[in-house]
Enzyme design. Sequence first.
Site, PDB file in Angstrom:
ATOM      1  N   LYS A  83       0.804  -1.318  -0.139  1.00  0.00           N
ATOM      2  CA  LYS A  83      -0.004   0.010   0.013  1.00  0.00           C
ATOM      3  C   LYS A  83       0.906   1.318  -0.012  1.00  0.00           C
ATOM      4  O   LYS A  83       1.966   1.418   0.731  1.00  0.00           O
ATOM      5  CB  LYS A  83      -0.859   0.008   1.310  1.00  0.00           C
ATOM      6  CG  LYS A  83      -2.273   0.693   0.984  1.00  0.00           C
ATOM      7  CD  LYS A  83      -3.041   0.210   2.437  1.00  0.00           C
ATOM      8  CE  LYS A  83      -4.424   1.273   2.376  1.00  0.00           C
ATOM      9  NZ  LYS A  83      -5.281   1.167   3.503  1.00  0.00           N
TER      10      LYS A  83
HETATM   11  O1  G3P Z   1      -7.868   1.848   5.385  1.00  0.00           O
HETATM   12  C1  G3P Z   1      -8.046   3.201   5.214  1.00  0.00           C
HETATM   13  C2  G3P Z   1      -9.509   3.736   5.426  1.00  0.00           C
HETATM   14  O2  G3P Z   1     -10.595   2.516   5.428  1.00  0.00           O
HETATM   15  C3  G3P Z   1      -9.516   4.362   6.694  1.00  0.00           C
HETATM   16  O3  G3P Z   1     -10.943   4.545   7.107  1.00  0.00           O
HETATM   17  O4  G3P Z   1     -12.555   5.513   8.642  1.00  0.00           O
HETATM   18  O5  G3P Z   1     -10.160   6.105   9.200  1.00  0.00           O
HETATM   19  O6  G3P Z   1     -11.371   7.113   7.180  1.00  0.00           O
HETATM   20  P1  G3P Z   1     -11.275   5.889   8.000  1.00  0.00           P
END
Ligand code: G3P
Length: 215
Positions: A83
């Site tokens: 990633k």
């Molecule tokens: O893995 C990245 C993403 O899914 C993060 O989500 O909820 O932290 O914006 P969030």
Amino acid sequence: MEIFIDSADLDEIRDVADMGVIDGVTTNPSLIAKVGRPLKDVIVDICKIVDGPISAEVLATDYEGIVREGRELAQLHPNVVVKVPLIADGLKAVKTFTSEGIKTNVTLCFSVTQGLLAAKAGATYISPFIGRVDDVSGDGMDLIEQLVTCYGNYGYRTKVLAASIRHPRHVVECLMLGAHVGTLPRDVILRLVQHPLTDLGLARFLEDAKKIPKS
Ligand code: G3P
């Protein structure tokens, strides 16, 4: 649409993997930090639980560092997807990884033009963060629609991996728009299971079952 779990918590991952609905796993530095163990150890353990793409994020932000870390991560297990942040050095690294057969997930995508560049660099997945777009009064679903349309129009093979999903409505809209993958936190996956009519129906069946004569 493939379903990935967005988590680095082994118990959470095992719990949903046992339901047979998980195609892969995504992690990020924040999720790894929460479990308090070294990144590589966590990734190796996740690979033992789920047989599918496992995204492991580099921490470097310069080309040489991203390539060095990414190669190390890719060697942990054949299912590891490196990633990489959507920055100029990240795109250069994606080009290198692609030429070496290393799969990539380009993360922190907030515009269709960023997504175009990731596809051109050869990204396996692009991760638009839809919840975070909604957080700043945008519409994360517009971004999914634009990416799916853009990749379809020009035949890019990069898969749209909807990330930062916060609730079941996001999942429904991703399905309708043709996102290739959705990565979901465990609580969202569990909410997809639930329906009040299922609970009501089951309670009624169990109540009626008491009236069935014993043989
Ligand atoms: O893995 C990245 C993403 O899914 C993060 O989500 O909820 O932290 O914006 P969030």
